[in-house]
Scaffold this motif. Structure first.
Motif, PDB file in Angstrom:
ATOM      1  N   ALA A 105    -100.140  -0.601 -13.715  1.00  0.00           N
ATOM      2  CA  ALA A 105     -99.905  -2.312 -14.120  1.00  0.00           C
ATOM      3  C   ALA A 105    -100.637  -2.255 -14.922  1.00  0.00           C
ATOM      4  O   ALA A 105    -100.728  -3.081 -16.600  1.00  0.00           O
ATOM      5  CB  ALA A 105    -100.026  -3.581 -13.000  1.00  0.00           C
TER       6      ALA A 105
ATOM      7  N   THR B  20     -98.613  -2.843  -5.765  1.00  0.00           N
ATOM      8  CA  THR B  20     -98.181  -2.741  -6.861  1.00  0.00           C
ATOM      9  C   THR B  20     -99.147  -1.739  -7.000  1.00  0.00           C
ATOM     10  O   THR B  20    -100.366  -2.223  -6.562  1.00  0.00           O
ATOM     11  CB  THR B  20     -98.291  -3.483  -8.151  1.00  0.00           C
TER      12      THR B  20
ATOM     13  N   SER C 213     -98.863 -11.894 -12.819  1.00  0.00           N
ATOM     14  CA  SER C 213     -99.088 -11.578 -11.588  1.00  0.00           C
ATOM     15  C   SER C 213     -98.474  -9.962 -10.783  1.00  0.00           C
ATOM     16  O   SER C 213     -97.166 -10.522 -11.670  1.00  0.00           O
ATOM     17  CB  SER C 213     -98.215 -12.956 -10.437  1.00  0.00           C
ATOM     18  N   VAL C 214     -98.702  -9.683  -9.815  1.00  0.00           N
ATOM     19  CA  VAL C 214     -97.833  -8.541  -9.534  1.00  0.00           C
ATOM     20  C   VAL C 214     -97.651  -8.591  -8.487  1.00  0.00           C
ATOM     21  O   VAL C 214     -98.620  -8.813  -7.588  1.00  0.00           O
ATOM     22  CB  VAL C 214     -98.188  -7.189 -10.272  1.00  0.00           C
TER      23      VAL C 214
ATOM     24  N   ILE D 118     -92.418  -2.564 -11.540  1.00  0.00           N
ATOM     25  CA  ILE D 118     -93.569  -3.591 -11.384  1.00  0.00           C
ATOM     26  C   ILE D 118     -92.797  -4.202 -11.003  1.00  0.00           C
ATOM     27  O   ILE D 118     -92.013  -5.256 -12.055  1.00  0.00           O
ATOM     28  CB  ILE D 118     -94.483  -3.613 -12.585  1.00  0.00           C
ATOM     29  N   GLU D 119     -92.869  -5.297 -10.040  1.00  0.00           N
ATOM     30  CA  GLU D 119     -92.638  -6.050  -9.649  1.00  0.00           C
ATOM     31  C   GLU D 119     -93.166  -7.632  -9.957  1.00  0.00           C
ATOM     32  O   GLU D 119     -94.597  -7.273  -9.380  1.00  0.00           O
ATOM     33  CB  GLU D 119     -92.388  -6.127  -8.224  1.00  0.00           C
ATOM     34  N   ILE D 120     -93.063  -8.382 -10.489  1.00  0.00           N
ATOM     35  CA  ILE D 120     -93.435  -9.749 -10.042  1.00  0.00           C
ATOM     36  C   ILE D 120     -92.776 -10.502  -9.655  1.00  0.00           C
ATOM     37  O   ILE D 120     -91.967 -10.809  -9.312  1.00  0.00           O
ATOM     38  CB  ILE D 120     -93.022 -10.541 -12.107  1.00  0.00           C
TER      39      ILE D 120
ATOM     40  N   LYS E 284     -92.483  -8.309 -19.604  1.00  0.00           N
ATOM     41  CA  LYS E 284     -91.329  -8.642 -18.438  1.00  0.00           C
ATOM     42  C   LYS E 284     -90.355  -7.216 -18.369  1.00  0.00           C
ATOM     43  O   LYS E 284     -90.093  -6.725 -17.890  1.00  0.00           O
ATOM     44  CB  LYS E 284     -90.337  -9.995 -18.434  1.00  0.00           C
TER      45      LYS E 284
ATOM     46  N   PHE F 235     -91.859  -4.425 -17.263  1.00  0.00           N
ATOM     47  CA  PHE F 235     -92.370  -3.883 -16.107  1.00  0.00           C
ATOM     48  C   PHE F 235     -91.725  -3.897 -15.261  1.00  0.00           C
ATOM     49  O   PHE F 235     -91.392  -2.678 -14.636  1.00  0.00           O
ATOM     50  CB  PHE F 235     -92.544  -5.502 -15.217  1.00  0.00           C
TER      51      PHE F 235
ATOM     52  N   GLY G  50     -98.780 -12.802  -4.764  1.00  0.00           N
ATOM     53  CA  GLY G  50     -99.182 -11.467  -5.476  1.00  0.00           C
ATOM     54  C   GLY G  50    -100.777 -11.726  -5.305  1.00  0.00           C
ATOM     55  O   GLY G  50    -101.716 -12.358  -5.716  1.00  0.00           O
TER      56      GLY G  50
END
Length: 269
Positions: free
Chosen positions: A195, A190, A185-186, A266-268, A258, A261, A232
């Motif tokens: 991604a 994003t 999930s992003v 890139i945010e999870i 992880k 990202f 997300g």
């Protein structure tokens, strides 16, 4: 003075025949051990699409079952033949088995069902010792199969004994290949192209790794945007791996994603 004549006569007549019967039984047992394994191996080797490891697992499973059946058959034949040589009529014994069979017939319904189900499990090669399966909502490693039951050990180390007749659906997680199947999930802000590019790059790096590459059959990569969730966007990742290795590969893939990202911002969610 003791007259040993009757003893000598017995040893020279039925005694010798009984000894011969026992020797024949022992010979049959050693012949079974010698001839059955190569026969099963030649038969299983004709199966198409099976790896050497899968063929070995199936061979070992069938050997353990047929060896047990052969051993029981030889023992029963030898015992009945020896009883006949001792002038003990085996007719009443067999009749007794028949009467007992009728008496317990209704109680043996489940046993017969288990035996028939076990035959089909082995014949159809649904799973083998060493496979990871799910049966009757129990997931575990197959430690033993016989005609009556299947023995599983789950992730917690708990051993489950499952009657074959209770198995309606058998799900084999490790036949021929396994699959990496996960969603990552992003956040909604994003750049999805970025991604997906990072996911594919990490998958390629994993496949090129000296250790992990040996476990991967097809490189894990982004398949599609799988879901627009509450917090997300889920991206589906798929890839084929060696049997029993999907959990290890997915764990390493999550770890590397992880880190990648974080490096790319890139945010999870």
């Amino acid at each position: 003075m003791i007259d040993w004549t009757p003893v000598k006569d017995w040893l020279l007549d039925p005694g010798i025949r009984i000894l011969i019967i026992l020797l024949v039984g022992i010979g049959l047992w050693f012949a079974l051990q010698k001839l059955l394994p190569p026969l099963i191996r030649r038969t299983i080797a004709k199966a198409k699409g099976e790896s050497k490891k899968a063929i070995k697992k199936r061979t070992d499973t069938l050997l353990s079952v047929f060896m047990g059946i052969g051993k029981i058959f030889i023992i029963v034949v030898v015992v009945l033949t020896v009883l006949s040589e001792l002038d003990i009529s085996i007719g009443p014994v067999l009749a007794g088995f028949g009467i007992a069979g009728v008496a317990v017939g209704f109680g043996a319904q489940y046993l017969i069902r288990d035996l028939l189900a076990g035959i089909f499990i082995l014949w159809e090669n649904q799973y083998r010792v060493g496979d990871w399966v799910m049966v009757v909502d129990i997931s575990g490693l197959v430690e033993e199969i016989n005609l009556r039951k299947t023995v599983l050990r789950d992730f917690d180390g708990t051993v489950h004994h499952v009657s074959n007749g209770e198995i309606k659906v058998a799900s084999n997680y490790t036949k021929r290949f396994a699959r990496v199947n996960l969603n990552i999930s992003v956040a909604y802000d994003t750049d999805l192209d970025q991604a997906i590019s990072v996911i594919n790059r990490v998958g390629q790096e994993l496949a090129a790794d000296e250790h992990w590459g040996k476990l991967i059959k097809s490189t894990p990569k982004a398949l599609r945007v799988d879901n627009l969730g509450d917090s997300g966007i889920d991206i589906k990742i798929l890839g084929d791996v060696q049997p029993m290795q999907q959990w290890a590969v997915m764990g390493e893939l999550r770890l590397r994603l992880k880190k990648a990202f974080d490096a790319e911002g890139i945010e999870i969610p």
